[in-house]
Design a protein around this motif. Structure first.
Motif, short mmCIF file in Angstrom:
data_model
loop_
_atom_site.label_atom_id
_atom_site.label_comp_id
_atom_site.label_asym_id
_atom_site.label_seq_id
_atom_site.Cartn_x
_atom_site.Cartn_y
_atom_site.Cartn_z
N TYR A 405 0.85 -1.19 0.00
CA TYR A 405 0.00 0.00 0.00
C TYR A 405 0.89 1.24 0.00
O TYR A 405 1.95 1.26 0.63
CB TYR A 405 -0.92 0.01 1.23
CG TYR A 405 -1.87 -1.15 1.27
CD1 TYR A 405 -3.17 -1.04 0.78
CD2 TYR A 405 -1.47 -2.38 1.79
CE1 TYR A 405 -4.04 -2.12 0.81
CE2 TYR A 405 -2.34 -3.47 1.82
CZ TYR A 405 -3.62 -3.33 1.33
OH TYR A 405 -4.47 -4.41 1.35
N ARG A 415 -3.51 4.54 -1.48
CA ARG A 415 -4.18 3.50 -2.29
C ARG A 415 -3.37 2.21 -2.20
O ARG A 415 -2.18 2.22 -1.87
CB ARG A 415 -4.30 3.93 -3.75
CG ARG A 415 -2.99 4.28 -4.41
CD ARG A 415 -3.17 4.67 -5.88
NE ARG A 415 -1.99 5.38 -6.37
CZ ARG A 415 -1.85 6.71 -6.34
NH1 ARG A 415 -2.81 7.46 -5.84
NH2 ARG A 415 -0.76 7.27 -6.82
N GLU A 461 -2.38 5.52 -10.07
CA GLU A 461 -3.76 5.11 -9.81
C GLU A 461 -4.20 3.92 -10.66
O GLU A 461 -5.21 3.28 -10.37
CB GLU A 461 -4.70 6.29 -10.06
CG GLU A 461 -4.49 7.44 -9.09
CD GLU A 461 -5.46 8.58 -9.32
OE1 GLU A 461 -6.33 8.43 -10.20
OE2 GLU A 461 -5.35 9.61 -8.63
#
Length: 782
Positions: A405, A415, A461
């Motif tokens: 993470y 995230r 992302e």
């Protein structure tokens, strides 16, 4: 040797309730079934021509042999260093230039200068004489030739070489100079500062540093005391259970101005006497060893600024509000990128709460960045990495699987980097320039944990994950600084490790010396078959099988089952296994079936699987081994009345548990170095799974084989070394006394001077002894 294409399709055979997977396989390619049958037929023909393995071949150490070792990247990632045998008894330090692919020898051990100081020479002779006697006693069978113990690349292009307690430098012109001579108190755990201008090390139980330009040495601590106070070193229980048998006692800051270090106070830790009965009058070594429920060492982390004339330690305030105590573990120490803070991972004694602390080196104050908790226990990881801006990578098993993470500098989670029904098994590199990480994980969900692959994962992302290796087997990566190249290592059950240098995308850029292969052809050895068998609880259990060489139709063969069985362990793998696997292959050549089964608390099933073993050992692994027996009953060539079982350490404990829980299921068993009463093993490992003895007395009692000694009905050989400082020989003595009191017969083999892992002659003697034992009780009657 190139790996073979995969038959990845899982063929579920309902009649035998078993799914099989071809082991030497590429998960990206589905092979044609006809070509697979042809390959299998060819393999069967080759197997019939297999040369019989011998103990002489096995004990030439084919796992390591004369292959290169001690791989290490230069600080700029332009060269890869390694040690290789030089002549009959010497070693050479060589490097490969990544740009050209050419290798050259930089230093030969025979070229290292001898000390000119008479006193040092005399001390060295005395030391070597003592070591020689010790080695003879421990059956190491090693010569007294000078070796290279370690080496260090400097940013300046020079090298530091450690050899037999001495330290040498080699400059860019190739000139060798002795920096530290050998003595009765030689440096240990030497580490080069990041700027290459100083080294730090431990003498006795104190931390020292030395400026390389002047050669001037300075003691940074002075209160170390043998067996009591350790500075810059771990004590035994941290070395074994926290740091995985590696020495991690101090850490340079990235700017080379400070050292963070452990201080252990073991004075309240009880001692265990290890007896050496070989001298005329036996001697005793007292080992600080905290058994389950007993007092742990008191541990602190301090920081010293070496740029100041007076060395003053700033102690980090890592302990809870109640003050310093023995009921926390300072498990990991990591410098943060600003060089002014240290990250500490603090684990409570119950091991169900892990705090990540941010500690100031100015005043020692600490704040908590994040906290992980668990209902059972927390497994420590080694995945913490800081980015230059203070963000960091953290791993946790909160999902039931270990994943990475991305966190903000204040500890907030940004995230996930990885996710899925599989675990990251190692974080190999943080490639900050490429905005990605390199990590190792299982090959595919369908193949389970049988294989390992190297992957790259984006920190962005998209959460994009790219495989960098695409063949079956056990892959690993040693990544160069800057992450533009890495050393790729791969092996499988038929192929010893093969290495090459690859670029950031995993494409080969340079060959790597292979060294001298073993005296047999690994491709001609019996081949493991991998299976997924049905467990008694309905789970699919990973297993692997060796069939006897030259099988005769209608003949039934004896079986040897091998297991370990402790939480998070794994023995069913597609990788080169070395000596133990070779012994199993030799036994298959001699007419045995070999079976290995992993249980539902093994690595295949993630953390939620492990949790099934919480507070009680035995039933989970016993169920898996029973399932193995049920599977064997479906094989027409197995003699179900001639099954043996064996294991070492935790596997020795589980062998006793199996024999005592299910008398008659196995005809004979060998228990090597077993824990027989879990109150006798150390705090950290035992309490992690069984909790504190006062909180789980019945769990300790039922988990301990000594409780069930009277149930022994089968043939047993129990084995232990008298110098075992991990699982003390007390365990076998206590078990033996219980057998004697119960009036049940058993066999025992005691190995003088041997530790938890036997060496050379003693190891060979044990395997020969076990061979005779299984031949005697599982062999065909005349």
């Amino acid at each position: 040797m190139a790996t073979q294409p995969l038959l990845l399709t899982l063929a579920l055979a309902l009649g035998s309730a078993v799914a099989t997977v071809q082991i030497n396989a590429d998960p990206q390619i589905v092979a044609d079934s006809a070509s697979t049958e042809t390959t299998a037929a060819e393999a069967a023909t080759e197997e019939a021509e297999t040369t019989m393995l011998t103990f002489d071949q096995i004990y030439q150490d084919p796992r390591v042999g004369k292959w290169p070792r001690a791989w290490q990247w230069s600080t700029d990632g332009s060269h890869l260093g390694f040690l290789v045998q030089d002549g009959e008894d010497g070693e050479a330090l060589s490097v490969i230039d990544v740009a050209t692919g050419k290798s050259e020898i930089l230093v030969r051990s025979s070229e290292l200068p001898q000390s000119s100081e008479e006193a040092t020479v005399e001390k060295e002779k005395e030391k070597k004489e003592k070591e020689k006697k010790k080695k003879e006693k421990e059956d190491e069978d090693e010569d007294e030739a000078r070796s290279i113990d370690n080496y260090h690349f400097s940013p300046s292009g020079s090298l530091l070489i450690e050899s037999d307690g001495e330290l040498f430098s080699r400059d860019g012109s190739g000139t060798l100079k002795q920096l530290i001579a050998s003595s009765a108190n030689s440096p240990q755990d030497l580490r080069l500062a990041p700027n290459g201008k100083a080294v730090a090390y431990v003498r006795g139980q104190d931390l020292y540093w030395m400026a390389l330009a002047s050669g001037k040495e300075k003691a940074l601590t002075r209160d170390g005391k043998e067996g009591q106070i350790f500075n810059g070193l771990t004590d035994w229980v941290y070395w074994e259970e926290i740091h995985g048998r590696s020495s991690k006692g101090f850490w340079w800051s990235g700017d080379s101005q400070r050292l963070a270090y452990y201080r252990f106070d073991d004075r309240e830790v009880p001692t265990y006497p290890l007896l050496d009965s070989m001298p005329l009058y036996p001697t005793i070594k007292h080992q600080r060893y905290p058994k389950a429920g007993e007092t742990n060492p008191k541990v602190r982390v301090g920081v010293i600024d070496i740029t100041k004339k007076k060395s003053k330690t700033v102690w980090l305030d890592t302990h809870p509000s109640e003050g310093e105590g023995s009921d926390i573990y300072l498990a990991r120490v990591t410098w943060m990128p600003d060089h002014r803070h240290v990250a500490i991972q603090r684990l409570n004694r119950e091991q169900n709460r892990l705090d990540l602390l941010r500690c100031s080196v100015a005043d020692g104050s600490c704040t908590t960045l994040l906290t992980d908790t668990a209902e059972t226990w927390i497994n420590l990881g080694d995945e913490l990495r800081f980015l230059a801006d203070g963000r960091f990578i953290w791993s946790t098993e909160e999902s039931g699987w270990r994943h990475l993470y991305l966190h903000a500098a204040n500890g907030d989670r940004i995230r996930p980097v990885t996710q899925g029904q599989w675990s990251v098994t190692s974080l190999d590199a943080l490639d900050e320039k490429g905005d990605r990480v390199l990590f190792t994980a299982p090959a595919s969900p369908s193949a389970g944990y049988l294989h390992r692959e190297v992957y790259a994962a984006s920190l962005g992302e998209t959460m994009e994950i790219t495989p960098l290796t695409k063949t079956a087997g056990w892959h690993g990566a040693l990544v160069a600084p800057g992450a533009q190249h890495w050393l790729h290592t791969v092996s499988d059950t038929k192929q010893p490790p093969v290495r090459k240098i690859v670029n950031a995308e995993g494409r080969k850029v340079a060959e790597v010396p292979a060294g001298t292969p073993p005296t047999f052809d690994p491709a001609q050895l019996p081949e493991w078959e991998l299976h997924f068998i049905w467990g008694l609880s309905g789970s699919r259990l990973p297993a692997r099988l060796l069939k006897p060489a030259h099988m005769e139709e209608g003949k039934k063969y004896p079986v040897i089952m091998y297991h370990y069985g402790c939480p998070a362990s794994q023995i069913v793998v597609n990788r080169w296994g070395g000596g133990r696997d070779l012994w199993h292959m030799m036994m298959a050549q001699r007419g045995y079936v070999i079976l290995q089964v992993d249980n539902t608390a093994s690595a295949f099933f993630g953390k939620r699987g492990e949790d099934k073993a919480h507070r009680l050992f035995g039933p989970i692994n016993l169920s898996a081994q029973e399932s193995g027996v049920e599977f064997l009953k479906t094989l027409p060539f197995v003699d179900i009345d001639r099954i043996g079982i064996w294991g070492w350490s935790g596997g020795g404990s589980n062998t006793l548990a199996a024999l005592l829980a299910k008398p008659g299921m196995w005809k004979a068993g060998v228990a090597g170095a077993p824990v027989t009463d879990w109150r006798l093993y150390d705090t950290i490992w035992t309490e992690r799974y069984l909790d504190h003895p006062k909180d789980n007395p019945e769990g300790y009692k039922q988990s301990s084989p000594v409780t069930h000694a009277a149930n022994l009905k089968d043939h047993l050989l129990i084995v232990h070394g008298t110098a075992d400082d991990n699982v003390h020989p007390q365990n076998t003595l206590v078990m033996s006394e219980a057998f004697i009191k119960a009036g049940v017969p058993f066999e025992q083999a005691i190995y003088p001077g041997q530790k938890h892992g036997f060496r050379a002659k003693s190891s060979r003697h044990f395997y020969e002894r076990m061979t005779e034992f299984f031949d005697r009780w599982l062999g065909e009657e005349d």
